[in-house]
Enzyme design. Structure first.
Site, short mmCIF file in Angstrom:
data_model
loop_
_atom_site.label_atom_id
_atom_site.label_comp_id
_atom_site.label_asym_id
_atom_site.label_seq_id
_atom_site.Cartn_x
_atom_site.Cartn_y
_atom_site.Cartn_z
N ARG A 1 4.69 -1.34 -104.40
CA ARG A 1 3.92 -2.58 -104.19
C ARG A 1 3.63 -3.17 -105.56
O ARG A 1 3.02 -2.52 -106.41
CB ARG A 1 2.63 -2.27 -103.44
CG ARG A 1 1.64 -3.45 -103.32
CD ARG A 1 2.22 -4.56 -102.48
NE ARG A 1 1.21 -5.51 -102.02
CZ ARG A 1 0.75 -6.54 -102.73
NH1 ARG A 1 1.19 -6.73 -103.97
NH2 ARG A 1 -0.14 -7.37 -102.22
N ASP B 1 -0.07 -11.30 -104.86
CA ASP B 1 0.10 -11.33 -103.41
C ASP B 1 1.09 -12.45 -103.10
O ASP B 1 0.85 -13.61 -103.50
CB ASP B 1 -1.24 -11.60 -102.72
CG ASP B 1 -1.46 -10.74 -101.50
OD1 ASP B 1 -0.51 -10.03 -101.11
OD2 ASP B 1 -2.56 -10.79 -100.93
N GLU C 1 2.85 -14.35 -96.77
CA GLU C 1 3.24 -13.44 -95.70
C GLU C 1 4.42 -13.98 -94.90
O GLU C 1 4.52 -15.17 -94.64
CB GLU C 1 2.06 -13.22 -94.75
CG GLU C 1 0.89 -12.47 -95.37
CD GLU C 1 1.24 -11.04 -95.70
OE1 GLU C 1 1.81 -10.34 -94.83
OE2 GLU C 1 0.95 -10.61 -96.84
N ARG D 1 1.97 3.31 -100.41
CA ARG D 1 2.91 2.70 -101.35
C ARG D 1 2.41 2.91 -102.76
O ARG D 1 1.19 2.95 -103.00
CB ARG D 1 3.07 1.20 -101.08
CG ARG D 1 3.61 0.86 -99.70
CD ARG D 1 3.63 -0.64 -99.48
NE ARG D 1 2.29 -1.23 -99.57
CZ ARG D 1 2.01 -2.50 -99.28
NH1 ARG D 1 2.98 -3.32 -98.91
NH2 ARG D 1 0.77 -2.96 -99.38
#
Length: 274
Positions: free
Chosen positions: A151, A156, A159, A199
């Site tokens: 990750r 971020d 999505e 992760r």
């Protein structure tokens, strides 16, 4: 020389040779275990590695805009990879990313407002998306390999569609960008922590022939395909938070990537809402 002295000398030579061989064997075993042992899953990584050392390996799968699967290759060529130890071979895609996720490009904007400004904004968004959708994804993802899920730290990405939930704008574009940049390539990974999904949260660096070493998280921020991580849990920046925020600010002020949108919901806000 007497026979007894000769035998004693031979015994001493044998003892010294045995000590040397034993020492060499133990050294080789220690070196292999410490520097050449392959980590095949997240929990294999020793605590001493986190925040202090980098791991070398190959990206075999990219499933989302901010994570991928990493095949650890300790020692590289000197560690036997490619001539003593097999390296996973990638399968050529034979297709462009544009074909793979054409649905993203062909997404219809159900807007019946014929005001010129609205049409202009929609056109700008489509143009911003198209530059990423045209990127070439050279390989297919390889699965069922002994890999570590990584990750990316500090960011971020928008999505994608999961569990019946709709994708965010630029979610597929972020995936394509990441596949184009690292899929099938060698990278360096610096483990920082392990998240709730097991992760490895890590800083990732890769070599670019035109620009030298690149911070993968930073490059996504520069192109407007990610935002600085907003979560309170597993927040990792490896002492680069200020730099990440600066380049996020630049991308936003220049309306790059996802920042072209007039109204924007961050990935963190999106996850809270659903």
């Amino acid at each position: 020389m007497r026979e007894g002295d000769s035998n004693s000398k031979k015994s001493a030579d044998v003892a010294v040779l045995s000590i040397i061989l034993t020492g060499s064997t133990l050294t080789l075993i220690y070196t292999y275990k410490r520097y050449l042992t392959q980590f095949k899953r997240t929990n294999d990584i020793p605590r001493r590695i986190f925040r202090k050392h980098w791991l070398y390996g190959k990206v075999t799968s990219v499933g989302d805009g901010d994570n991928f699967h990493f095949f650890h290759m300790p020692g590289g060529i000197r560690g036997g990879w490619g001539w003593l130890r097999p390296v996973p071979q990638m399968i050529k895609n034979g297709s462009t990313a544009e074909k793979l996720v054409g649905d993203s490009r062909n997404m219809r904007f159900f807007n019946f407002n014929w005001i010129t400004h609205g049409r202009s904004t929609k056109s700008k968004i489509q143009k911003a998306k198209s530059q990423f959708l045209k990127l070439n994804v050279p390989y297919k993802n390889r699965k069922n390999l002994p890999t570590i899920p990584i990750r990316l730290c500090g960011i971020d990405a928008p999505e994608r569609a999961h569990f019946g939930n709709p994708a965010q704008p630029f979610g597929n574009e972020a995936l394509i960008w990441l596949q184009n940049r690292i899929l099938g390539k060698k990278v360096w990974v610096k483990p920082l922590s392990i998240d709730q999904y097991n992760r490895c949260v890590a800083r990732v660096s890769y070599w670019d022939w035109f620009g030298g070493w690149k911070d993968l998280s930073l490059e996504m921020l520069k192109d407007g395909l990610a935002v600085v991580y907003e979560g309170k849990v597993n927040t990792e920046f490896d002492d680069r938070e200020d730099k990440y925020r600066y380049y996020e600010f630049l991308a936003r002020s220049r309306k790059k990537g996802l920042w072209i949108q007039n109204k924007f919901e961050t990935p963190g806000e999106y996850k809270k809402r659903i």
